[in-house]
Write an enzyme that holds these catalytic residues in place. Structure first.
Site, PDB file in Angstrom:
ATOM      1  N   GLU A  64      36.501  31.168  11.229  1.00 21.37           N
ATOM      2  CA  GLU A  64      36.530  30.205  10.139  1.00 21.37           C
ATOM      3  C   GLU A  64      35.690  28.991  10.537  1.00 21.37           C
ATOM      4  O   GLU A  64      35.711  28.559  11.696  1.00 21.37           O
ATOM      5  CB  GLU A  64      37.967  29.778   9.862  1.00 21.37           C
ATOM      6  CG  GLU A  64      38.124  28.788   8.718  1.00 21.37           C
ATOM      7  CD  GLU A  64      39.553  28.290   8.561  1.00 21.37           C
ATOM      8  OE1 GLU A  64      39.904  27.852   7.459  1.00 21.37           O
ATOM      9  OE2 GLU A  64      40.318  28.339   9.554  1.00 21.37           O
ATOM     10  N   LYS A 163      40.606  31.181   0.385  1.00 19.51           N
ATOM     11  CA  LYS A 163      41.784  30.782   1.149  1.00 19.51           C
ATOM     12  C   LYS A 163      42.802  30.107   0.237  1.00 19.51           C
ATOM     13  O   LYS A 163      42.483  29.165  -0.492  1.00 19.51           O
ATOM     14  CB  LYS A 163      41.372  29.839   2.276  1.00 19.51           C
ATOM     15  CG  LYS A 163      42.497  29.411   3.204  1.00 19.51           C
ATOM     16  CD  LYS A 163      41.958  28.535   4.314  1.00 19.51           C
ATOM     17  CE  LYS A 163      43.047  28.056   5.257  1.00 19.51           C
ATOM     18  NZ  LYS A 163      42.521  27.179   6.331  1.00 19.51           N
ATOM     19  N   CYS A 196      43.441  31.713   8.590  1.00 21.90           N
ATOM     20  CA  CYS A 196      44.108  30.633   9.316  1.00 21.90           C
ATOM     21  C   CYS A 196      45.540  30.367   8.837  1.00 21.90           C
ATOM     22  O   CYS A 196      46.430  31.182   9.070  1.00 21.90           O
ATOM     23  CB  CYS A 196      43.256  29.368   9.276  1.00 21.90           C
ATOM     24  SG  CYS A 196      43.596  28.237  10.651  1.00 21.90           S
TER      25      CYS A 196
END
Length: 453
Positions: A64, A163, A196
């Protein structure tokens, strides 16, 4: 930008806010300057992708923020974004670069995948125009998303993921309207993907693991280690064990920000991982993994925790407990004063039982058993429900230090304990922490756009 060595000058202030306003300035880079920076990072990724392909890898996962970096405002990141089309358009950017708006990063990633005959997973920024009549549309007329893209070995864009669970510092990005469950099939397995902080939430992480029955999860991340419970290798390997899924975690490597810890994890324990807190450079990890690990007879079955708990001898809870904080959460602790024993500590509806025996305990070593049952609250805008049992070494003989992070000569040892830590075992090194980390998703606060999901 270079930083001047001359002293900074600030208006003298006698109160908390002596001025009622200030003058700010932002200098965004041009798209050309942004591309130059991204090209430098792409060159590093290109070398790693070529080496992965040379070693026979079918797929490579990159971190990321690995292409554009971090520390952006909404305005300064805009030149780094591209309009990423829906993969259903069936597009190979390097073969047909003029089909959509100029997309040099997509074109380069497509080329790297096609030229090296390998699937490439990368993280970049997506921009999408929106209608001002839509109440979710920002005032500048477009949405910006932290985005993963996947290219197959022919260079075709096969998947795109926005995300869903942004970290509190990601003010430059928008939340997508709904959680996306992105999975794609290949000749070497069925893959899901998220990013994440997504790993801490039910959507999309648990949905992909349970409902979609993926063989493997791809995980670009920029994860800052938070000892003693949330270092990257420690937590990500545990997630693979808990879900019985292969987990390919590509972390940024910036030890000054405590971003270390990439790895490839299988349900029965970690494969290669890299956790170097002293070297500035990262490391390519390549290994072979089994398809359909959740169906493999070689992997241990998940523990039935309710059945396991009912078989434990019910001991009275320790009344001589004290409180301590781990990463903003108020734990109940009890000190392990005897060299061996059975003990229990409770908080709210959670009771943690421990059978232990200590060998070669040093005079200044202090260990505690801890329990936490409640909402983890971070920066007032992030909260989720946890149930945690942990065995911890304290920072010093002062019990007030129990739960505080500290660094000494320690090793991340995710493979030291048997599956789910429900049987006795010996460890090869002194223990810093052993933890059962539980998420109670049904107790999470409802999602609002003003707070992280």
């Amino acid at each position: 930008a270079e930083i001047s060595q001359t002293p900074a000058c600030f208006p003298a202030a006698t109160g908390a806010c002596a001025l009622d306003r200030y003058i700010g300035a932002v200098l965004p880079v041009s798209p050309e300057e942004a591309l130059l920076l991204m090209d430098k990072n792409m060159a590093i990724l290109e070398a790693a992708i070529k080496e992965a392909a040379r070693q026979g890898a079918h797929i490579v996962v990159t971190p990321e923020d690995g292409i554009y970096g971090w520390v952006f405002t909404r305005e300064t990141i805009y030149p780094y974004l591209e309009d990423i089309p829906d993969p259903q358009v069936d597009w190979i950017p390097c073969a047909d670069p003029r089909r959509f708006a100029p997309s040099p990063v997509l074109e380069k990633l497509s080329y790297l995948a096609r030229n090296n005959c390998i699937y490439v997973v990368a993280n970049m920024g997506d921009k999408k125009p929106c209608n001002s009549s839509d109440p979710r549309c920002p005032s500048d007329g477009h949405c910006q998303y932290n985005t993963n893209v996947i290219f197959d070995s022919e260079g075709k864009l096969v998947a795109r993921y926005h995300k869903y669970n942004l970290f509190v510092t990601e003010k430059q990005f928008n939340y997508p309207k709904d959680s996306q469950f992105v999975a794609f099939n290949t000749s070497f397995g069925y893959f899901g993907i998220f990013t994440c902080a997504d790993i801490l939430y039910h959507d999309p992480a648990v949905v992909l693991a349970s409902r979609f029955q993926d063989d493997s999860i791809l995980f670009p991340t920029a994860w800052s280690n938070t000892l003693p419970l949330l270092s990257a290798v420690q937590f990500h390997s545990a997630w693979a064990m808990g879900t019985s899924i292969n987990f390919l975690s590509a972390n940024m490597h910036n030890f000054t920000l405590d971003m270390t810890g990439s790895g490839i994890y299988a349900p029965d324990g970690p494969r290669p991982y890299y956790y170097n807190t002293e070297m500035e450079t990262g490391h390519l990890l390549v290994t072979e993994l089994s398809l359909c690990p959740h169906l493999s007879p070689n992997y241990p079955a998940a523990v039935n925790w309710k059945l396991y708990a009912s078989r434990i001898e019910q001991l009275p809870s320790n009344n001589h407990c004290f409180s301590g904080v781990i990463y903003h959460d108020l734990f109940s602790f009890m000190e392990l004063t005897e060299p061996e024993g059975n003990c229990v500590i409770c908080q709210q509806d959670l009771c943690c039982h421990l059978s232990y025996k200590m060998a070669d305990k040093q005079k200044d070593d202090v260990y505690v058993l801890g329990a936490f049952d409640g909402l983890h609250v971070f920066c007032l805008s992030v909260s989720f429900s946890l149930q945690i049992c942990t065995l911890l070494k304290c920072k010093s003989t002062d019990l007030n230090t129990c739960g505080q992070p500290f660094l000494s000569d320690f090793m991340v040892a995710p493979g030291e304990l048997p599956h789910h830590s429900t049987s006795q075992t010996n460890t090869s090194k002194p223990v810093l922490s052993v933890t059962l980390f539980g998420r109670w998703y049904e107790k999470d606060p409802l999602y609002t756009e003003q707070a992280s999901p």
